[in-house]
Design a protein around this motif. Structure first.
Motif, PDB file in Angstrom:
ATOM      1  N   UNK A 155       0.842  -1.192   0.000  1.00 24.71           N
ATOM      2  CA  UNK A 155       0.000   0.000   0.000  1.00 24.71           C
ATOM      3  C   UNK A 155       0.884   1.252   0.000  1.00 24.71           C
ATOM      4  N   UNK A 156       0.344   2.338  -0.533  1.00 23.71           N
ATOM      5  CA  UNK A 156       1.078   3.597  -0.627  1.00 23.71           C
ATOM      6  C   UNK A 156       0.507   4.621   0.339  1.00 23.71           C
ATOM      7  N   UNK A 157       1.354   5.445   0.947  1.00 21.82           N
ATOM      8  CA  UNK A 157       0.850   6.543   1.780  1.00 21.82           C
ATOM      9  C   UNK A 157       0.326   7.679   0.910  1.00 21.82           C
ATOM     10  N   UNK A 158      -0.491   8.522   1.497  1.00 22.68           N
ATOM     11  CA  UNK A 158      -1.087   9.634   0.759  1.00 22.68           C
ATOM     12  C   UNK A 158      -0.031  10.599   0.229  1.00 22.68           C
ATOM     13  N   UNK A 159       1.116  10.710   0.908  1.00 18.89           N
ATOM     14  CA  UNK A 159       2.092  11.709   0.459  1.00 18.89           C
ATOM     15  C   UNK A 159       2.670  11.407  -0.917  1.00 18.89           C
ATOM     16  N   UNK A 160       2.510  10.164  -1.417  1.00 17.04           N
ATOM     17  CA  UNK A 160       2.965   9.869  -2.781  1.00 17.04           C
ATOM     18  C   UNK A 160       2.222  10.727  -3.818  1.00 17.04           C
ATOM     19  N   UNK A 161       1.004  11.164  -3.477  1.00 14.70           N
ATOM     20  CA  UNK A 161       0.166  11.885  -4.437  1.00 14.70           C
ATOM     21  C   UNK A 161       0.122  13.385  -4.161  1.00 14.70           C
ATOM     22  N   UNK A 162       0.783  13.823  -3.102  1.00  5.23           N
ATOM     23  CA  UNK A 162       1.079  15.227  -2.829  1.00  5.23           C
ATOM     24  C   UNK A 162      -0.136  16.158  -2.863  1.00  5.23           C
ATOM     25  N   UNK A 163      -1.202  15.787  -2.129  1.00  7.29           N
ATOM     26  CA  UNK A 163      -2.360  16.686  -2.076  1.00  7.29           C
ATOM     27  C   UNK A 163      -2.134  17.833  -1.104  1.00  7.29           C
ATOM     28  N   UNK A 164      -2.893  18.919  -1.293  1.00 10.46           N
ATOM     29  CA  UNK A 164      -2.985  19.983  -0.288  1.00 10.46           C
ATOM     30  C   UNK A 164      -4.058  19.692   0.744  1.00 10.46           C
ATOM     31  N   UNK A 165      -5.145  19.053   0.293  1.00 17.51           N
ATOM     32  CA  UNK A 165      -6.290  18.778   1.168  1.00 17.51           C
ATOM     33  C   UNK A 165      -6.682  17.319   1.016  1.00 17.51           C
ATOM     34  N   UNK A 166      -6.828  16.641   2.153  1.00 21.46           N
ATOM     35  CA  UNK A 166      -7.358  15.278   2.175  1.00 21.46           C
ATOM     36  C   UNK A 166      -8.696  15.317   2.892  1.00 21.46           C
ATOM     37  N   UNK A 167      -9.705  14.674   2.306  1.00 25.18           N
ATOM     38  CA  UNK A 167     -11.036  14.662   2.907  1.00 25.18           C
ATOM     39  C   UNK A 167     -11.484  13.221   3.142  1.00 25.18           C
ATOM     40  N   UNK A 168     -12.262  13.043   4.185  1.00 24.54           N
ATOM     41  CA  UNK A 168     -12.946  11.779   4.433  1.00 24.54           C
ATOM     42  C   UNK A 168     -14.443  12.036   4.464  1.00 24.54           C
ATOM     43  N   UNK A 169     -15.212  10.954   4.447  1.00 25.97           N
ATOM     44  CA  UNK A 169     -16.660  11.077   4.490  1.00 25.97           C
ATOM     45  C   UNK A 169     -17.330  11.030   3.138  1.00 25.97           C
ATOM     46  N   UNK A 170     -16.536  10.810   2.075  1.00 29.19           N
ATOM     47  CA  UNK A 170     -17.109  10.630   0.737  1.00 29.19           C
ATOM     48  C   UNK A 170     -16.610   9.296   0.186  1.00 29.19           C
ATOM     49  N   UNK A 171     -17.330   8.766  -0.796  1.00 28.44           N
ATOM     50  CA  UNK A 171     -16.954   7.493  -1.393  1.00 28.44           C
ATOM     51  C   UNK A 171     -15.703   7.636  -2.254  1.00 28.44           C
ATOM     52  N   UNK A 172     -15.127   6.502  -2.618  1.00 28.58           N
ATOM     53  CA  UNK A 172     -13.950   6.503  -3.481  1.00 28.58           C
ATOM     54  C   UNK A 172     -14.237   7.243  -4.786  1.00 28.58           C
ATOM     55  N   UNK A 173     -13.405   8.203  -5.101  1.00 31.05           N
ATOM     56  CA  UNK A 173     -13.456   8.995  -6.337  1.00 31.05           C
ATOM     57  C   UNK A 173     -14.706   9.869  -6.441  1.00 31.05           C
ATOM     58  N   UNK A 174     -15.435  10.008  -5.348  1.00 31.88           N
ATOM     59  CA  UNK A 174     -16.606  10.885  -5.379  1.00 31.88           C
ATOM     60  C   UNK A 174     -16.199  12.340  -5.582  1.00 31.88           C
ATOM     61  N   UNK A 175     -14.962  12.701  -5.207  1.00 36.30           N
ATOM     62  CA  UNK A 175     -14.508  14.070  -5.420  1.00 36.30           C
ATOM     63  C   UNK A 175     -14.564  14.462  -6.895  1.00 36.30           C
ATOM     64  N   UNK A 176     -14.519  13.461  -7.790  1.00 39.18           N
ATOM     65  CA  UNK A 176     -14.620  13.739  -9.228  1.00 39.18           C
ATOM     66  C   UNK A 176     -15.950  14.383  -9.598  1.00 39.18           C
TER      67      UNK A 176
END
Length: 281
Positions: free
Chosen positions: A178-199
């Motif tokens: 598994x990969x940590x989130x820092x591999x993808x270098x986001x500014x904001x991480x959110x929880x409470x939504x489904x996978x790829x719902x941010x799209x």
């Protein structure tokens, strides 16, 4: 309802991130502790920007704020200290970031020598000038104003934790780590939504703030780089390619959304803050 679980600034483009408990919203991204996201950038002597794509060891260049200075460290090197106050007499240098020519402030020969040693190639350090605006208005923003400093194209990158969890489940099924989130270098991480719902979210908002996802983030090879060691490993793009090729992006693999600030400039985002995720349909 979504909630913010991490806020990250990257003071120096393509170097290590700085996780913060709160950050101030600006048209051109997040700021905290006297610094702005992607406020500094490493460039060739000719002014072309450098990233982990070419020099993965940049991941191990680690900045932190200490008083009125940005203290930058790299393995087996003494730290360098950069004043947070702007030097109005710094020489101007034109730099190229993708298709944008930007007038930046050169940080001097001492910084150039230090970063050349840290990166392993001749380079210079530049800083975004406070009198410069790099507008990013395009078809993706529907005419809404946006700007960026030295980020690739948009002021904020947002990823849902469930999206990474989904990818990690597929990596594990393929016998990979598994990969940590820092591999993808986001500014904001959110929880409470489904996978790829941010799209499919029109806005993440409350009464005072509205963040608008505008463009899927096409992924490059940087997620293959271990952000702790600067050593590239297996690239997750082969797994992502099986289910995240995006027709809106001419088949590019995407994960995360580029975001602009629709409302709330000057206000504060905090880890744990709740925002309504209004879907676009």
């Amino acid at each position: 309802m979504s909630f913010l679980t991490e806020l990250v600034l990257y003071p120096i483009k393509s170097c290590a991130g700085l996780s913060v408990p709160e950050a101030t919203l600006a048209l051109d991204g997040l700021s905290a502790n006297g610094i702005h996201d992607r406020e500094w950038m490493i460039v060739t002597r000719e002014g072309l920007f450098l990233t982990q794509r070419e020099y993965p060891r940049m991941a191990t260049i680690t900045p932190r704020v200490e008083g009125n200075e940005l203290v930058v460290e790299a393995p087996s090197m003494p730290p360098i200290r950069l004043l947070l106050s702007h030097d109005n007499n710094a020489p101007a240098i034109e730099v190229l970031i993708w298709d944008d020519h930007v007038l930046a402030a050169d940080c001097g020969d001492n910084a150039a020598a230090w970063f050349s040693d840290a990166v392993g190639a001749p380079c210079r350090l530049v800083r975004f000038r406070p009198d410069v605006v790099r507008p990013k208005i395009s078809k993706w923003t529907d005419g809404l104003p946006a700007a960026a400093r030295f980020s690739d194209g948009y002021p904020i990158l947002l990823i849902g934790q469930s999206s990474l969890d989904d990818l990690n489940a597929k990596l594990k099924n393929a016998g990979r780590e598994a990969l940590p989130m820092n591999r993808f270098r986001p500014n904001i991480v959110v929880e409470g939504i489904d996978a790829f719902e941010e799209d499919f979210v029109a806005t993440f908002s409350d009464n005072d703030i509205a963040l608008r996802p505008v463009k899927p983030c096409a992924r490059c090879p940087i997620p293959s780089v271990d952000q702790a060691t600067g050593i590239p490993g297996p690239d997750p793009l082969d797994i992502l390619q099986t289910y995240r090729a995006n027709a809106r992006m001419e088949g590019a693999v995407t994960l995360g959304m580029n975001v602009i600030v629709e409302k709330g400039i000057g206000l504060t985002l905090r880890v744990g803050q709740q925002l309504d995720a209004e879907l676009a349909f």
